[in-house]
Design an enzyme around this catalytic site. Structure first.
Site, mmCIF file in Angstrom:
data_model
loop_
_atom_site.group_PDB
_atom_site.id
_atom_site.type_symbol
_atom_site.label_atom_id
_atom_site.label_comp_id
_atom_site.label_asym_id
_atom_site.label_seq_id
_atom_site.Cartn_x
_atom_site.Cartn_y
_atom_site.Cartn_z
ATOM 1 N N LYS A 105 -14.757 -0.945 6.937
ATOM 2 C CA LYS A 105 -13.928 -1.652 7.934
ATOM 3 C C LYS A 105 -12.548 -1.932 7.867
ATOM 4 O O LYS A 105 -12.326 -2.199 6.698
ATOM 5 C CB LYS A 105 -14.748 -2.869 8.196
ATOM 6 C CG LYS A 105 -14.600 -4.143 7.324
ATOM 7 C CD LYS A 105 -15.282 -5.438 7.822
ATOM 8 C CE LYS A 105 -14.470 -6.403 8.849
ATOM 9 N NZ LYS A 105 -13.466 -7.201 8.088
ATOM 10 N N ASP A 106 -11.770 -1.756 8.704
ATOM 11 C CA ASP A 106 -10.402 -2.103 8.380
ATOM 12 C C ASP A 106 -9.805 -2.814 9.722
ATOM 13 O O ASP A 106 -10.532 -3.247 10.497
ATOM 14 C CB ASP A 106 -9.718 -0.773 8.168
ATOM 15 C CG ASP A 106 -9.262 -0.204 9.430
ATOM 16 O OD1 ASP A 106 -9.731 -0.308 10.410
ATOM 17 O OD2 ASP A 106 -8.274 0.688 9.637
ATOM 18 N N MET A 107 -8.532 -2.759 9.873
ATOM 19 C CA MET A 107 -7.584 -3.544 10.745
ATOM 20 C C MET A 107 -6.668 -2.766 11.710
ATOM 21 O O MET A 107 -6.182 -3.313 12.372
ATOM 22 C CB MET A 107 -6.937 -4.740 10.332
ATOM 23 C CG MET A 107 -7.854 -5.613 9.706
ATOM 24 S SD MET A 107 -7.118 -7.175 8.737
ATOM 25 C CE MET A 107 -6.354 -7.921 10.272
ATOM 26 N N GLU A 108 -6.628 -1.389 11.390
ATOM 27 C CA GLU A 108 -5.792 -0.351 12.384
ATOM 28 C C GLU A 108 -6.520 0.715 12.916
ATOM 29 O O GLU A 108 -5.973 1.376 13.720
ATOM 30 C CB GLU A 108 -4.791 -0.165 11.518
ATOM 31 C CG GLU A 108 -3.708 -1.198 11.197
ATOM 32 C CD GLU A 108 -3.957 -1.968 9.804
ATOM 33 O OE1 GLU A 108 -4.922 -1.651 8.961
ATOM 34 O OE2 GLU A 108 -3.492 -3.289 9.807
ATOM 35 N N GLU B 271 0.990 -1.359 0.092
ATOM 36 C CA GLU B 271 -0.025 0.064 -0.024
ATOM 37 C C GLU B 271 0.888 1.273 0.154
ATOM 38 O O GLU B 271 0.308 2.153 -0.594
ATOM 39 C CB GLU B 271 -0.703 -0.247 1.253
ATOM 40 C CG GLU B 271 -1.982 -0.981 1.305
ATOM 41 C CD GLU B 271 -2.470 -1.208 2.880
ATOM 42 O OE1 GLU B 271 -3.604 -1.754 2.732
ATOM 43 O OE2 GLU B 271 -2.095 -0.635 3.671
ATOM 44 N N ASP C 57 -12.777 -4.393 -0.960
ATOM 45 C CA ASP C 57 -13.756 -5.509 -1.330
ATOM 46 C C ASP C 57 -14.893 -4.952 -0.653
ATOM 47 O O ASP C 57 -15.052 -3.866 0.162
ATOM 48 C CB ASP C 57 -12.795 -6.911 -0.400
ATOM 49 C CG ASP C 57 -12.825 -6.328 0.944
ATOM 50 O OD1 ASP C 57 -11.382 -5.711 0.992
ATOM 51 O OD2 ASP C 57 -13.324 -6.389 1.956
ATOM 52 N N THR D 236 -6.061 0.132 2.909
ATOM 53 C CA THR D 236 -7.151 -0.340 2.205
ATOM 54 C C THR D 236 -8.386 -0.721 3.291
ATOM 55 O O THR D 236 -7.993 -0.666 4.485
ATOM 56 C CB THR D 236 -6.783 -1.644 1.566
ATOM 57 O OG1 THR D 236 -6.377 -2.345 2.563
ATOM 58 C CG2 THR D 236 -5.897 -1.201 0.389
HETATM 59 N N1 ADE Z 1 -8.683 -4.155 4.341
HETATM 60 C C1 ADE Z 1 -9.155 -4.499 3.201
HETATM 61 N N2 ADE Z 1 -10.198 -5.027 3.260
HETATM 62 C C2 ADE Z 1 -10.600 -5.306 4.548
HETATM 63 C C3 ADE Z 1 -11.569 -5.918 5.071
HETATM 64 N N3 ADE Z 1 -12.768 -6.305 4.376
HETATM 65 N N4 ADE Z 1 -11.557 -5.975 6.512
HETATM 66 C C4 ADE Z 1 -10.576 -5.256 7.311
HETATM 67 N N5 ADE Z 1 -9.462 -4.827 6.455
HETATM 68 C C5 ADE Z 1 -9.506 -4.758 5.248
#
Ligand code: ADE
Length: 273
Positions: free
Chosen positions: A205-208, A38, A231, A122
């Site tokens: 939604k993400d992870m950070e 990224e 996505d 992302t």
């Molecule tokens: N980063 C990209 N797509 C994601 C998803 N569906 N959930 C968490 N982080 C993401």
């Protein structure tokens, strides 16, 4: 006592208002990006140099620095997993928190107090909230969707909702959408996660994001997320397949949006964003 009491209660909210409406121009920006794929196109585009001694070499984190017009930029990435020896990117809240904390602390100690942190990367988007693959979203707030603590006094802490810096003019300039981003340590999502994403009106939604926002709050550093949709969470395709399929396109989209965002932000004060 009465006058001290009165002074405390009349001046404290005012000084807060002054500090949040500060007209200080933005010159020092940190961009936190979890994954190398990224970050790479943006780092190359802006010709940023790797700062080998920015982080302690025992950490996996990487820093790239340079100037863009009036701004000092520091891009931080979370590096690769050496603890489990998998060599993949250190995604998720733990590395994001630690890398952000160390970066903000270092820049503060070096007398380079950070004016703004952008968490770029992302995300998954909800088509029910108007998200499409390739969209750029700027966060209005962040929260956690996987921190469930069913003890009344802990519930709000678990959700951990934090408002983002308000950036409506930037959204117009970038033709970006705006919305809430919720964070969890999983790429996929289960029913209970969906329940919490809906409760928090998540567009993406993400992870950070929630972890980075929490760390910024500790340093009193304004922050927001700039997220590109890879996505569709409420779509038909398996998340991991759609994510891998669109990661390259999203990185390009990030590389287009981020320099435009920096160009718009640098030299302005927060009220103009
Ligand atoms: N980063 C990209 N797509 C994601 C998803 N569906 N959930 C968490 N982080 C993401």
């Amino acid at each position: 006592f009465t006058s001290t009491f009165a002074l405390l209660f009349t001046t404290a909210p005012l000084s807060h208002a002054v500090s949040t409406m500060s007209s200080k121009k933005i010159h020092n920006v940190v961009i936190a990006i979890a994954m190398e794929a990224e970050a790479k196109p943006f780092i190359e585009h802006l010709k940023l140099d790797q700062s080998k001694d920015f982080f302690n070499p025992r950490s996996p984190f990487q820093a790239y620095q340079g100037k863009y017009n009036e701004c000092n930029l520091t891009v931080i990435t979370n590096g690769k997993d050496e603890v489990h020896g998998t060599g993949v990117d250190n995604v998720g809240t733990i590395p994001a928190t630690l890398a952000t904390y160390l970066a903000l602390d270092k820049l503060e100690v070096d007398d380079n107090k950070v004016d703004l942190l952008i968490n770029a990367g992302t995300c998954g988007g909800f088509k029910s909230m108007g998200a499409e693959v390739g969209d750029v979203f700027l966060t209005t707030a962040v929260a956690n969707h996987d921190r469930r603590i069913p003890i009344p006094s802990f519930t709000d802490y678990g959700i951990g909702k934090i408002e983002s810096t308000n950036v409506p003019n930037l959204a117009k300039a970038l033709d970006a959408k705006m919305g809430v981003c919720t964070t969890g340590n999983s790429l996929d999502a289960h029913d209970i996660d969906h329940h919490h994403m809906k409760e928090n009106e998540a567009s993406v939604k993400d992870m950070e994001a929630a972890a980075i926002a929490w760390t910024c709050e500790m340093h009193k550093t304004p922050h927001f997320g700039l997220k590109v949709v890879t996505d569709i969470v409420d779509g038909d395709k398996p998340t991991q397949e759609e994510f891998m399929e669109n990661l390259g396109t999203a990185a390009k989209s990030l590389q287009e949006a981020l320099p435009k965002a920096i160009e718009f932000i640098c030299g302005k004060d927060h009220g103009e964003l």
